[in-house]
Scaffold this active site. Structure first.
Site, PDB file in Angstrom:
ATOM      1  N   ALA A   1      93.370  28.496 -44.049  1.00  0.00           N
ATOM      2  CA  ALA A   1      93.246  27.641 -43.268  1.00  0.00           C
ATOM      3  C   ALA A   1      92.151  26.560 -43.218  1.00  0.00           C
ATOM      4  O   ALA A   1      90.990  27.031 -43.962  1.00  0.00           O
ATOM      5  CB  ALA A   1      93.416  28.001 -41.831  1.00  0.00           C
ATOM      6  N   LYS A   2      92.104  25.725 -42.298  1.00  0.00           N
ATOM      7  CA  LYS A   2      90.906  24.850 -42.220  1.00  0.00           C
ATOM      8  C   LYS A   2      89.539  25.498 -42.500  1.00  0.00           C
ATOM      9  O   LYS A   2      88.543  25.219 -43.172  1.00  0.00           O
ATOM     10  CB  LYS A   2      91.141  23.863 -41.147  1.00  0.00           C
ATOM     11  CG  LYS A   2      90.562  22.360 -41.392  1.00  0.00           C
ATOM     12  CD  LYS A   2      90.841  21.775 -40.123  1.00  0.00           C
ATOM     13  CE  LYS A   2      91.479  20.547 -40.397  1.00  0.00           C
ATOM     14  NZ  LYS A   2      92.353  19.719 -39.469  1.00  0.00           N
TER      15      LYS A   2
END
Length: 477
Positions: free
Chosen positions: A252-253
């Site tokens: 994820a980010k």
RNA sequence: GGCCCGGUCGCCUAGCGGUCUAGGGCGCUUCCCUUUCAAGGAAGAGGUCAUGGGUUCGAAUCCCAUCCGGGCUACCA
């Protein structure tokens, strides 16, 4: 058998690297089968999460990767439309059919009631799931109410038994039906849920194989139930292991870059991305691992895909990137490098220096700093590196000054002659060539590392090299 | 909590009951090459195959349990 596979992203943001891996595998499957078809379908049934520009980003990212498909929103095809929000009547008709067949029912429960219900269940320590409150409403009454009241359509899930799939990757997986609630199929805004839309579209678009991310495995029984309700055959499914962050959670980010366009901007090559990404979750079973897209189409096999998730490894990506950069022809490398270099830099000079740094970059973005000294005047000297370790400032000034003298009248100013001249100076001042080149490099490029020195000097030209040598001497002194 | 999945060097992985004294790659260390850095070449460190029980003449490979990790659990996909 005709292979028809699809990738079906939601336009909720730009293309995630995990989706790219899934798409790659679908692409391999389509291309390695004679007459195979790859379809792009946009799953935009959640109107609240649409991100503007997402479809453009999907197109850009995938095209950049070199992935081509046959049917899609902009390509057209016999099974369109390929955007789910344009297929509403199809879902509504199918949902109505399930209601008519008593396989599904209208539900009038408000969101408030559902929230309260869940809270109460939780408070009692029960499993939170729909209590089937509306399942027992008489069909006639329900139909009448549906004409005027807001409602959803839910699937009637059997109360007992099990449902199973033989997944191409995960093998036999079975679920107790008890653990599955009466899924919403059609939302109150008339849009289908993902569960309904995928099944209908995959069936109607004659998808032969469903390859998708591992996160979908838990909702597979819901899809199976929908297939069953319609009386349709279930195509072979393969769930692909997740791409994980270094902490083992889904990438994820917060783990850094996750979008194709970010990697593109950082100077990664699509060849490297495809090569690296394919190898997360798949291996040919041999010790080879350098594969072009075409190689992958030829070699990749679904039965070689493994179950365990793989962690994202930037070092390994960098290795593949450097490798593919080195494989590029000079012209091709140059072509890919332009967007990473200031437009005003002299093109001819860039053309000459690039071959010198080809094997020195892990990403295209690194090139700029490595050759900036050729395009920057006056040069900013870094005083701290001008004097080689174990050498005295005064001796360094002397060495640089002798070098200046030796180079000033050198003609032609070419690498072999420069090398000779520098070797002579080194012998003259009693320095190793190594130390002398360190000092000259710092004086002339302002950096400790860079392309080969003699070539760099030649490219810089005598007229620019000499002043730099002189100002370095002044700075030390 | 419930359901499901996973677990081989730090990381990607090979392995499908004997050829495993567990192989390759990345990263790391050392050396060679060398005008720096890379690239290239060579060598090396690093794994009680999560753990414990079975089954078997024989298990990383089959079975069970445990532990750890993850995913899903919405009128999100």
């Amino acid at each position: 058998m005709t292979v028809r596979v699809r990738f079906a992203p939601s336009p909720t943001g730009s293309l995630h690297i995990g989706s790219v891996r899934t798409t790659l595998y679908n692409y391999f499957m389509a291309r390695q089968n004679e007459g195979g078809t790859l379809i792009l379908r946009i799953e935009d049934t959640d109107q609240d999460r649409l991100a503007p520009g997402a479809i453009d980003s999907i197109y850009d990212g995938l095209h950049w990767m070199g992935i081509e498909w046959d049917e899609g929103p902009r390509e057209g095809g016999a099974f369109g439309p390929y955007v789910q929000s344009e297929r509403l009547p199809i879902y509504q008709q199918h949902a109505a059919r399930l209601v008519a067949d008593a396989a599904a029912y209208f539900c009038f429960c408000t969101k408030e009631r559902l929230t309260q219900m869940r809270a109460a269940q939780q408070a009692r320590g029960e499993i939170t799931r729909y209590d089937r409150h509306c399942r027992t409403i008489a069909p006639d009454e329900a139909a009448t109410r549906a004409a005027s009241e807001p409602h959803v359509i839910r699937l009637k899930v059997p109360e007992d038994g099990t449902i199973a799939i033989d997944d191409l990757v995960f093998g036999h997986v079975e679920w107790p039906l008890r653990s599955i609630e009466d899924q919403v199929l059609l939302k109150s805004d008339g849009f289908p849920t993902y569960q309904l839309a995928v099944v209908i579209d995959d069936h109607v678009m004659e998808i032969s194989h469903v390859f998708r991310g591992e996160d979908w495995l838990p909702s597979t029984p819901k899809h199976l139930l929908v297939y069953r309700a319609f009386g349709w055959d279930v195509p072979p499914h393969a769930h692909l292991p997740n791409v994980l962050g270094p902490d083992g959670k889904k990438l994820a980010k917060r783990h850094g870059a996750t979008k194709v366009e970010e990697f593109r901007k950082e100077g990664y090559l699509p060849e490297a991305m495809a090569n690296y990404l394919s190898l997360v979750g798949w291996s040919p079973g041999t010790e080879e691992e350098i594969f072009s897209l075409d190689d992958l189409v030829r070699r990749w096999r679904i039965d070689q895909v493994q179950k365990a998730g793989g962690k994202w490894d930037r070092d390994r990506l960098n290795f593949f990137n450097g490798l593919w950069i080195r494989k590029l022809s000079s012209d091709e490398l140059l072509r890919r490098l332009w967007p990473f270099l200031p437009a005003e830099w002299d093109r001819d000079l860039v053309r000459q220096v690039v071959p010198l740094i080809q094997e020195r970059m892990a990403t295209l973005a690194e090139a700029k700093d490595q050759i900036a000294f050729l395009f920057t005047d006056p040069l900013e000297h870094d005083r701290s590196i001008l004097v080689p370790k174990k050498r005295e400032p005064q001796d360094t000034v002397t060495a640089l000054s002798r070098t200046t003298v030796a180079l000033r009248f050198l003609d032609p100013f070419v690498p072999p002659r420069i090398e000779q001249a520098i070797a002579a100076v080194a012998a003259d001042v009693g320095w190793t060539v190594r130390d002398l080149t360190i000092a000259i490099r710092a004086a002339v490029t302002g950096r400790k590392v860079g392309p080969p020195l003699y070539e760099s000097l030649a490219l810089l030209g005598k007229d620019r090299a000499i002043p730099r040598l002189e100002s370095a001497q002044e700075l030390i002194g």
